[in-house]
Design an enzyme around this catalytic site. Structure first.
Site, PDB file in Angstrom:
ATOM      1  N   PHE A  17       0.862  -1.178   0.000  1.00 42.89           N
ATOM      2  CA  PHE A  17       0.000   0.000   0.000  1.00 42.89           C
ATOM      3  C   PHE A  17       0.909   1.243   0.000  1.00 42.89           C
ATOM      4  O   PHE A  17       1.951   1.251   0.633  1.00 42.89           O
ATOM      5  CB  PHE A  17      -0.914  -0.020   1.226  1.00 42.89           C
ATOM      6  CG  PHE A  17      -1.835   1.165   1.295  1.00 42.89           C
ATOM      7  CD1 PHE A  17      -2.799   1.375   0.314  1.00 42.89           C
ATOM      8  CD2 PHE A  17      -1.726   2.089   2.330  1.00 42.89           C
ATOM      9  CE1 PHE A  17      -3.632   2.483   0.367  1.00 42.89           C
ATOM     10  CE2 PHE A  17      -2.570   3.189   2.389  1.00 42.89           C
ATOM     11  CZ  PHE A  17      -3.517   3.382   1.407  1.00 42.89           C
TER      12      PHE A  17
ATOM     13  N   ASP B 202       6.552  -2.633   8.771  1.00 42.08           N
ATOM     14  CA  ASP B 202       5.201  -2.150   8.467  1.00 42.08           C
ATOM     15  C   ASP B 202       4.262  -3.323   8.767  1.00 42.08           C
ATOM     16  O   ASP B 202       4.129  -4.255   7.964  1.00 42.08           O
ATOM     17  CB  ASP B 202       5.093  -1.703   7.011  1.00 42.08           C
ATOM     18  CG  ASP B 202       3.723  -1.111   6.687  1.00 42.08           C
ATOM     19  OD1 ASP B 202       2.751  -1.454   7.397  1.00 42.08           O
ATOM     20  OD2 ASP B 202       3.618  -0.334   5.718  1.00 42.08           O
TER      21      ASP B 202
ATOM     22  N   HIS C 293      -0.819  -4.976   8.470  1.00 39.30           N
ATOM     23  CA  HIS C 293      -1.674  -6.131   8.166  1.00 39.30           C
ATOM     24  C   HIS C 293      -1.488  -7.252   9.171  1.00 39.30           C
ATOM     25  O   HIS C 293      -2.003  -8.349   8.943  1.00 39.30           O
ATOM     26  CB  HIS C 293      -1.311  -6.723   6.796  1.00 39.30           C
ATOM     27  CG  HIS C 293      -1.423  -5.786   5.642  1.00 39.30           C
ATOM     28  ND1 HIS C 293      -1.038  -6.135   4.369  1.00 39.30           N
ATOM     29  CD2 HIS C 293      -1.890  -4.517   5.558  1.00 39.30           C
ATOM     30  CE1 HIS C 293      -1.242  -5.120   3.538  1.00 39.30           C
ATOM     31  NE2 HIS C 293      -1.753  -4.123   4.238  1.00 39.30           N
TER      32      HIS C 293
ATOM     33  N   GLN D 150      -7.142   1.495  10.764  1.00 39.98           N
ATOM     34  CA  GLN D 150      -8.099   2.020   9.788  1.00 39.98           C
ATOM     35  C   GLN D 150      -9.290   1.066   9.693  1.00 39.98           C
ATOM     36  O   GLN D 150      -9.196  -0.105  10.087  1.00 39.98           O
ATOM     37  CB  GLN D 150      -7.306   2.216   8.476  1.00 39.98           C
ATOM     38  CG  GLN D 150      -8.082   2.439   7.232  1.00 39.98           C
ATOM     39  CD  GLN D 150      -8.154   1.163   6.427  1.00 39.98           C
ATOM     40  OE1 GLN D 150      -9.021   0.342   6.685  1.00 39.98           O
ATOM     41  NE2 GLN D 150      -7.257   0.977   5.485  1.00 39.98           N
TER      42      GLN D 150
ATOM     43  N   LYS E 280      -8.894  -2.646   8.797  1.00 39.12           N
ATOM     44  CA  LYS E 280      -7.805  -3.423   9.383  1.00 39.12           C
ATOM     45  C   LYS E 280      -8.321  -4.430  10.419  1.00 39.12           C
ATOM     46  O   LYS E 280      -9.500  -4.412  10.776  1.00 39.12           O
ATOM     47  CB  LYS E 280      -6.755  -2.478   9.983  1.00 39.12           C
ATOM     48  CG  LYS E 280      -6.077  -1.593   8.919  1.00 39.12           C
ATOM     49  CD  LYS E 280      -5.050  -2.346   8.077  1.00 39.12           C
ATOM     50  CE  LYS E 280      -4.818  -1.767   6.690  1.00 39.12           C
ATOM     51  NZ  LYS E 280      -4.071  -0.527   6.611  1.00 39.12           N
TER      52      LYS E 280
ATOM     53  N   ARG F 196       6.327  18.083  22.802  1.00 42.83           N
ATOM     54  CA  ARG F 196       6.235  18.276  24.259  1.00 42.83           C
ATOM     55  C   ARG F 196       6.506  16.977  25.013  1.00 42.83           C
ATOM     56  O   ARG F 196       5.902  15.950  24.715  1.00 42.83           O
ATOM     57  CB  ARG F 196       4.831  18.762  24.647  1.00 42.83           C
ATOM     58  CG  ARG F 196       4.437  20.048  23.982  1.00 42.83           C
ATOM     59  CD  ARG F 196       3.025  20.431  24.386  1.00 42.83           C
ATOM     60  NE  ARG F 196       2.993  21.058  25.713  1.00 42.83           N
ATOM     61  CZ  ARG F 196       1.898  21.658  26.193  1.00 42.83           C
ATOM     62  NH1 ARG F 196       0.778  21.671  25.504  1.00 42.83           N
ATOM     63  NH2 ARG F 196       1.932  22.223  27.387  1.00 42.83           N
TER      64      ARG F 196
ATOM     65  N   TYR G 114       4.845  24.439  28.102  1.00 42.57           N
ATOM     66  CA  TYR G 114       5.153  24.639  26.682  1.00 42.57           C
ATOM     67  C   TYR G 114       6.638  24.441  26.380  1.00 42.57           C
ATOM     68  O   TYR G 114       7.271  25.258  25.716  1.00 42.57           O
ATOM     69  CB  TYR G 114       4.646  26.013  26.210  1.00 42.57           C
ATOM     70  CG  TYR G 114       3.155  26.137  26.423  1.00 42.57           C
ATOM     71  CD1 TYR G 114       2.263  25.444  25.591  1.00 42.57           C
ATOM     72  CD2 TYR G 114       2.649  26.853  27.491  1.00 42.57           C
ATOM     73  CE1 TYR G 114       0.900  25.500  25.820  1.00 42.57           C
ATOM     74  CE2 TYR G 114       1.282  26.906  27.726  1.00 42.57           C
ATOM     75  CZ  TYR G 114       0.410  26.232  26.895  1.00 42.57           C
ATOM     76  OH  TYR G 114      -0.923  26.272  27.121  1.00 42.57           O
TER      77      TYR G 114
ATOM     78  N   ARG H 203      -1.425  12.511  17.976  1.00 34.40           N
ATOM     79  CA  ARG H 203      -2.031  11.858  19.143  1.00 34.40           C
ATOM     80  C   ARG H 203      -3.340  11.149  18.807  1.00 34.40           C
ATOM     81  O   ARG H 203      -4.131  11.618  17.990  1.00 34.40           O
ATOM     82  CB  ARG H 203      -2.292  12.894  20.254  1.00 34.40           C
ATOM     83  CG  ARG H 203      -1.042  13.440  20.909  1.00 34.40           C
ATOM     84  CD  ARG H 203      -1.404  14.313  22.111  1.00 34.40           C
ATOM     85  NE  ARG H 203      -2.328  15.377  21.747  1.00 34.40           N
ATOM     86  CZ  ARG H 203      -1.968  16.639  21.521  1.00 34.40           C
ATOM     87  NH1 ARG H 203      -0.703  17.007  21.632  1.00 34.40           N
ATOM     88  NH2 ARG H 203      -2.870  17.540  21.191  1.00 34.40           N
TER      89      ARG H 203
HETATM   90  C1  LIG Z   1      -3.295   0.555   5.882  1.00 32.55           C
HETATM   91  C2  LIG Z   1      -1.827   0.566   5.620  1.00 32.55           C
HETATM   92  C3  LIG Z   1      -0.976   1.596   6.069  1.00 32.55           C
HETATM   93  C4  LIG Z   1      -1.460   2.937   6.554  1.00 32.55           C
HETATM   94  O1  LIG Z   1      -2.399   2.962   7.478  1.00 32.55           O
HETATM   95  P1  LIG Z   1      -3.473   4.174   7.583  1.00 32.55           P
HETATM   96  O2  LIG Z   1      -3.959   3.976   8.968  1.00 32.55           O
HETATM   97  O3  LIG Z   1      -4.498   3.940   6.541  1.00 32.55           O
HETATM   98  O4  LIG Z   1      -2.743   5.465   7.426  1.00 32.55           O
HETATM   99  C5  LIG Z   1       0.394   1.442   5.947  1.00 32.55           C
HETATM  100  N1  LIG Z   1       0.912   0.354   5.347  1.00 32.55           N
HETATM  101  C6  LIG Z   1       0.151  -0.624   4.851  1.00 32.55           C
HETATM  102  C7  LIG Z   1       0.804  -1.796   4.216  1.00 32.55           C
HETATM  103  C8  LIG Z   1      -1.250  -0.539   4.942  1.00 32.55           C
HETATM  104  O5  LIG Z   1      -2.018  -1.487   4.405  1.00 32.55           O
END
Ligand SMILES: *Cc1c(COP(=O)(O)O)cnc(C)c1O
Length: 402
Positions: A95, A166, A169, A192, A195, A224, A231, A241
């Site tokens: 992605f 990453d 998934h 997301q 997911k 911060r 601050y 956040r």
């Molecule tokens: C969904 C996804 C992301 C990003 O996630 P978001 O929460 O949509 O920004 C990053 N890497 C891979 C492989 C993804 O499938």
């Protein structure tokens, strides 16, 4: 048998299990966050509790919750000090967020091909693209299949390259008996809507120790430090956040991941066997060292070049199967070329050195993980529908003739 796109009876009428899933646990969690009276992490407890639970679930010393998975990757790259012009190796098949995060920091995302069987970064191809500017490598655990962390780890250690996983998934995945937080590298997750656990949006970063957590905290909160009231902004960082409502929902979702993963593992075992029995279909393979694969997607390729993939997807949808075309290789998007690309060859040269990504990107189809959350009969219907579609479209009159 007439295809459903041509007016025939669809293989399925009843929907697969809905996603996102929720019950009274999420409902109670939202009310709990609401009535807490503070809706951001500074005054509440949900984000803190979720971070502890998410870290423990993955065997990580610490976890920081963030606004989404793309921000998780951006934060990880900021934490390792990625400077403009430095290079980060990414799989060509992923992605776009994986390469976009690098570009956002001014880095050059260097696409490397994936393995044709596992769809994950091909470690044997890393050395060919290494330069004095190579700072990091981001293996993607594609659809839940953990990348070859042994070979990537060996190569990265030998050359002083940092690994960022990453894991968008791969919630709860394991590799050679280890959870993702036990592999020694930062790992980035997404929550997301689609997911494996979700609050609509959200993300998290697994971190190797408390010092990393404190630095990550600073950089996800406008620079911060934890508890700052004066601050004392230390870095020009953004705001990534997570809010209390999302964290409350994610705690409920996290509690179901293990059971849902067991269900998807059982269904995929059946589906991958059934898919292998269909002429011209090749399912994503499994590296046995990935002992637990949560199956974010059910993926396969169409092996016969003359089969129209877009038509297969359309026909599967009509048969009641939620199907989608795969991601294109990252270098086949305008986004990729709008980022820093100095030193990279052109798209045709990249395509030549990424044959597996080209094939998986152009011939691949994925099914939503909710197709793996039902019964064995549900799963069997997926294979029945695909076999019906492939047989049906080969004898079908060209659409222009109708
Ligand atoms: C969904 C996804 C992301 C990003 O996630 P978001 O929460 O949509 O920004 C990053 N890497 C891979 C492989 C993804 O499938």
């Amino acid at each position: 048998m007439t295809l459903a796109i041509d007016g025939g009876t669809p293989v399925r009428r009843e929907p697969f299990p809905a996603w996102p899933y929720h019950d009274d646990t999420e409902r109670a969690a939202l009310i709990r966050a609401l009535e807490q009276g503070q809706w951001w992490r500074a005054g509440g407890s949900e984000v803190n509790e979720f971070e502890r639970e998410f870290a423990d679930f993955h065997g990580a010393p610490a976890a920081l919750a963030v606004s989404n998975g793309t921000h998780a990757l951006e934060l990880a790259l900021e934490l390792i000090g990625l400077a403009p012009g430095e290079e980060v190796i990414v799989p060509a098949f992923t992605f776009i967020a994986t390469s976009n995060a690098v570009a956002r920091l001014g880095g050059v995302a260097v696409p490397v091909d994936v393995d044709i069987d596992t769809y994950c970064l091909d470690a044997a191809r890393l050395e060919a693209v290494r330069t004095p500017r190579t700072k990091a490598v981001i293996p993607v655990h594609m659809a839940g299949q953990v990348a070859d962390m042994a070979a990537i780890g060996d190569w990265a250690n030998r050359h002083g390259v940092t690994i960022i996983q990453d894991a968008a998934h791969a919630h709860g995945a394991t590799w050679e008996g280890k959870r993702l937080g036990e592999l020694g590298s930062v790992a980035c997750f997404s929550f997301q809507n689609g997911k494996l656990m979700t609050a609509g949006e959200g993300g998290a970063v697994l971190l190797p120790d408390e010092a990393w957590y404190e630095e990550a905290f600073v950089r996800h909160s406008c620079g911060r430090p934890i508890g700052d009231r004066v601050y004392a902004h230390r870095t020009p960082s953004s705001n990534f956040r997570l809010n209390e409502f999302s964290a409350a929902v994610l705690r409920a979702q996290l509690a179901r991941v293990a059971e849902q993963t067991a269900r998807r593992e059982a269904r995929w075992r059946e589906l991958s066997v059934a898919l292998s029995g269909i002429d011209g279909v090749r399912a994503q393979g499994r590296d046995a060292r990935c002992d637990l694969n949560p199956h974010y997607m059910a993926m396969f390729t169409l092996e016969h070049e003359d089969v129209d993939r877009a038509l297969v997807v359309e026909a599967l949808l009509a048969e009641g199967i939620p199907a989608f075309v795969n991601y294109p290789p990252v270098y086949r998007t305008p986004a990729f070329w709008a980022g820093p690309v100095h030193g990279l060859p052109g798209v045709e040269d990249l395509a030549e050195r990424c044959p597996a990504s080209e094939k998986i990107g152009t011939r691949g189809i994925w099914l939503h993980h909710r197709t793996l959350l039902g019964s064995s009969e549900d799963t069997a219907q997926v294979a029945t529908a695909l076999a019906k579609v492939l047989a049906g479209i080969s004898t079908r009159q060209p659409t222009g003739a109708r």
